[in-house]
Enzyme design. Structure first.
Site, PDB file in Angstrom:
ATOM      1  N   GLY A  42      -0.892  -9.051   0.067  1.00 33.71           N
ATOM      2  CA  GLY A  42      -0.315  -8.275   1.151  1.00 33.71           C
ATOM      3  C   GLY A  42      -0.231  -6.818   0.802  1.00 33.71           C
ATOM      4  CB  CYS A  43      -1.426  -4.939  -2.060  1.00 31.12           C
ATOM      5  SG  CYS A  43      -1.182  -3.341  -2.757  1.00 31.12           S
ATOM      6  CB  VAL A  44      -2.100  -2.842   3.505  1.00 31.63           C
ATOM      7  CG1 VAL A  44      -3.170  -2.376   4.469  1.00 31.63           C
ATOM      8  CG2 VAL A  44      -1.658  -4.232   3.880  1.00 31.63           C
TER       9      VAL A  44
END
Lengths: 124, 98, 111
Positions: C109-111
């Protein structure tokens, strides 16, 4: 609830047990990614999907990652709406106490109504 | 909303779960789901019950592939791929009962 | 697969330099990775790295930055639970850089 502009109601519908197929893990990863976009996210656990939340999973023997602790991280991602199908729990001899996170138990009819209210449904 | 079922009613609970959870709407049978659209099976009455609450469609190419095209339950609408797209487009949301 | 060499021992990493095996991690490996990231490890750095390892141990994921920041604030106080503090320690991103040093996979979920 989600009346703010640009915010949509996303529901992830989980209907598979955790290790027999990859659906449950994939769903969880998409949920975590979606959390970054500040949407109104909820998760529904139906049918065998309720097994994903079962306490006491130990996966060493099948040499698979135990991702069940990750459901407890969802709160930190501001994902607090977890709905579980009442009939599915009962049919599988489970109660809320057997689950590793706090959930809202709803009967099928109520889940169906909730599903109809969503903007986006992602099925797993 | 549109509900899509792709599993045979004889080996999966998917259709069962779908109709027990959903209050009604459009129901599209695809892949092995189309076995539920064929008349004369043990699921025949079950399907006719479902049709009181849902508009039921079955994907034509999947019916034909399985030799079911001439056994479609009366009242179930066969659709082609374009019809599939229309169904998705005219419903706000879509749930696949995998 | 590229490897790194620390104290005569070889450790498998992916093409971005993250350790492949979580169990390979130790403080010397962390120091080595920190050097390749131009981070001089201080007590404050270790505090974050240890926190991350604890978080992973509990939840089996590396947290997204926002989640990490909030969780650190809860545990270590608001003066540390803010992005300015964390970016000063790890200029290339607390989640990405600190996770790498902590021997964790890249955050989900690291954007």
């Amino acid at each position: 609830m989600s009346e703010e502009p640009g915010i949509k109601k996303f529901m992830f519908v989980n209907r598979k047990a955790p290790y027999g197929t990859v659906y449950a893990l994939e769903a969880l990863e998409v949920v975590l990614i979606t959390a970054a976009f500040d949407q109104d996210v909820s998760l529904a656990f139906l049918d065998d999907g309720v097994f994903q939340l079962r306490k006491g999973q130990q996966t060493k023997g099948i040499e698979t990652k135990n991702f069940s602790p990750t459901y407890r991280a969802l709160e930190g991602y501001d994902i607090e709406k977890l709905y579980v199908e009442k009939e599915a729990l009962a049919a599988r001899g489970l109660t809320e106490d057997d689950l590793l996170v706090d959930v809202t138990v709803l009967d099928r009819k109520a889940l169906g109504v909730l599903m109809d209210e969503q903007d986006v449904i992602l099925s797993f | 909303m549109l509900h899509i079922v792709n599993k045979s009613p004889f080996s999966s609970q998917a259709l069962d779960s779908c109709v027990q959870v959903a209050p009604g709407g459009d129901l599209l049978l695809i892949e092995d789901g189309v076995y539920a659209a064929s008349s004369g099976t043990v699921a025949d009455n079950f399907m006719r019950d479902i049709m009181k609450r849902f508009r039921v469609f079955a994907l034509g190419p999947d019916l034909e592939a399985r030799g079911l095209a001439d056994r479609l339950i009366d009242g179930i609408t066969p659709v082609d791929y374009a019809g599939f797209v229309d169904l998705v487009a005219r419903n706000k949301t879509c749930q696949s009962w995998l | 697969m590229p490897n790194i060499e620390v104290n005569g021992k070889s450790y498998e990493t992916d093409e971005e330099g993250y350790l492949v095996n979580l169990a390979d991690w130790n403080k010397d490996v962390a120091d080595y990775i920190a050097k390749t990231e131009n981070v001089a490890m201080s007590e404050q750095h270790w505090e974050v790295v240890d926190f991350l390892r604890g978080y992973y141990d509990e939840y089996q994921i590396a947290p997204a930055v926002r989640v990490l920041t909030k969780a650190i604030g809860k545990k270590l106080g608001p003066e540390k639970g803010n992005s300015q503090y964390l970016y000063e320690l790890f200029p290339y991103g607390p989640a990405k850089q600190a996770c790498k040093i902590a021997g964790l996979p890249k955050p989900t979920g690291c954007v």
